[in-house]
Design a protein around this motif. Sequence first.
Motif, PDB file in Angstrom:
ATOM      1  N   ALA A 109       0.811  -0.884  -0.460  1.00  0.00           N
ATOM      2  CA  ALA A 109      -0.066   0.211  -0.502  1.00  0.00           C
ATOM      3  C   ALA A 109       1.209   1.569  -0.585  1.00  0.00           C
ATOM      4  O   ALA A 109       2.194   1.009   0.417  1.00  0.00           O
ATOM      5  CB  ALA A 109      -1.483   0.394   1.100  1.00  0.00           C
ATOM      6  N   ARG A 110      -0.065   1.953  -0.375  1.00  0.00           N
ATOM      7  CA  ARG A 110       1.161   3.763  -0.423  1.00  0.00           C
ATOM      8  C   ARG A 110       0.854   4.446   0.985  1.00  0.00           C
ATOM      9  O   ARG A 110       1.714   4.940   1.449  1.00  0.00           O
ATOM     10  CB  ARG A 110       0.580   4.656  -2.065  1.00  0.00           C
ATOM     11  N   LEU A 111      -0.948   4.251   1.576  1.00  0.00           N
ATOM     12  CA  LEU A 111      -1.010   4.344   2.451  1.00  0.00           C
ATOM     13  C   LEU A 111      -1.712   3.149   2.938  1.00  0.00           C
ATOM     14  O   LEU A 111      -2.721   3.070   2.829  1.00  0.00           O
ATOM     15  CB  LEU A 111      -2.042   5.867   2.834  1.00  0.00           C
ATOM     16  N   LEU A 112      -1.650   3.320   3.830  1.00  0.00           N
ATOM     17  CA  LEU A 112      -2.631   2.494   5.142  1.00  0.00           C
ATOM     18  C   LEU A 112      -3.786   3.184   6.294  1.00  0.00           C
ATOM     19  O   LEU A 112      -3.031   3.742   6.847  1.00  0.00           O
ATOM     20  CB  LEU A 112      -1.770   1.445   6.076  1.00  0.00           C
ATOM     21  N   VAL A 113      -4.848   2.929   5.917  1.00  0.00           N
ATOM     22  CA  VAL A 113      -5.324   3.445   6.780  1.00  0.00           C
ATOM     23  C   VAL A 113      -7.117   2.905   8.173  1.00  0.00           C
ATOM     24  O   VAL A 113      -7.140   1.668   7.512  1.00  0.00           O
ATOM     25  CB  VAL A 113      -6.873   4.408   6.050  1.00  0.00           C
ATOM     26  N   VAL A 114      -6.748   3.502   9.088  1.00  0.00           N
ATOM     27  CA  VAL A 114      -7.448   3.094  10.504  1.00  0.00           C
ATOM     28  C   VAL A 114      -8.132   3.667  11.217  1.00  0.00           C
ATOM     29  O   VAL A 114      -7.917   4.983  11.108  1.00  0.00           O
ATOM     30  CB  VAL A 114      -6.541   2.530  11.320  1.00  0.00           C
ATOM     31  N   GLY A 115      -9.707   3.303  11.589  1.00  0.00           N
ATOM     32  CA  GLY A 115     -10.350   4.176  12.333  1.00  0.00           C
ATOM     33  C   GLY A 115      -9.517   4.477  14.139  1.00  0.00           C
ATOM     34  O   GLY A 115      -8.692   3.636  14.484  1.00  0.00           O
ATOM     35  N   ARG A 116      -9.724   5.264  14.855  1.00  0.00           N
ATOM     36  CA  ARG A 116      -9.657   5.464  15.771  1.00  0.00           C
ATOM     37  C   ARG A 116      -9.878   4.613  17.641  1.00  0.00           C
ATOM     38  O   ARG A 116      -9.167   4.803  17.939  1.00  0.00           O
ATOM     39  CB  ARG A 116     -10.183   7.461  16.369  1.00  0.00           C
ATOM     40  N   THR A 117     -11.100   3.599  16.769  1.00  0.00           N
ATOM     41  CA  THR A 117     -11.115   3.071  17.397  1.00  0.00           C
ATOM     42  C   THR A 117     -12.157   2.634  17.098  1.00  0.00           C
ATOM     43  O   THR A 117     -13.025   2.075  16.040  1.00  0.00           O
ATOM     44  CB  THR A 117     -12.027   3.730  18.482  1.00  0.00           C
ATOM     45  N   GLY A 118     -12.373   1.232  17.518  1.00  0.00           N
ATOM     46  CA  GLY A 118     -12.852   0.012  17.239  1.00  0.00           C
ATOM     47  C   GLY A 118     -14.033  -0.960  17.752  1.00  0.00           C
ATOM     48  O   GLY A 118     -13.652  -1.129  19.277  1.00  0.00           O
TER      49      GLY A 118
END
Length: 301
Positions: A109-118
């Motif tokens: 990936a060029r960028l990996l994105v995750v949420g602040r909580t889950g």
Amino acid sequence: MSTTEPRITVGVDGSAGSTAAVAWAAKIASLRHLELRIVHGLQLTGLYYGGGLPGASAEALFDAIRADGERVVADARSLAASVDKDLVIGSELPNEPPVPMLIDESRHARLLVVGRTGTGGFTGMLVGGTAATVASHAHCPVAIVRGRHDSTAVPDSGPVVVGIDGSPNSEQALAIAFEEASLRGAPLVAVHAWNDITYEDTRGTARILTQPETLEEGEQRLLVERLAGWQEKYPDVEISRKLVRDRPRHVLLKESETAQLVVVGSHGRGGFTGMLLGSTSQALVQHAQCPVLVVRPERKK
């Protein structure tokens, strides 16, 4: 699309934080004309037929977990498509726990994105669980999508803020921050925070620096040198410089209250050898009021 091609990858789990991350990632992928890859770890590895459940019950549990994962991914795909109907979207439901799955995905990936909580597999992200671990070990930059006041109200206006400390890692962060500001049509705030106390070793031995006026002149010179040439490369980006005598995490957390994105290196010149995620980036991952993009050092091939 080849797995070596750049793409934006987002981890999803069906939580509100995950939903915000998908919408944010879709906008970034659309701006950059890249594929968006949506991934959800089923985490079935620890479930076995011999674990106390009859075969039929275990099979029903597996089916229920997979069905829930498919629903989560389908909802994420629908949301991403609503952001840009022409967006190329791929998805995957590997049978892996979230952290190793995301770290492996970061290789492509060029960028990996995750949420602040889950919820579910991403529980604990707010206190530095999944987000901090992934940001520490990923092979690409990691964006943690945070909103104002610990909500999912993710800002889409305001400046891009970048922390500068003179380390090679912050140089990489500066390059990405300029690119992000240019793509978004946003101003860039370059922040260099310093103080007159340093810690010389892992035992926390403090050293008070003398002649703070002379030190401030040197820090001002560092900031000017680091920004030299970038204005010519990105003439469309309006730059503001901030030199502050304070700890970097204090200044950047304050800046995050009005920013749409904060970009930092995973660790800087003040970090201890071997630290994977410095105190500044760790604080931003947990408490920033906007998305945080943590830039990992480039790995030697």
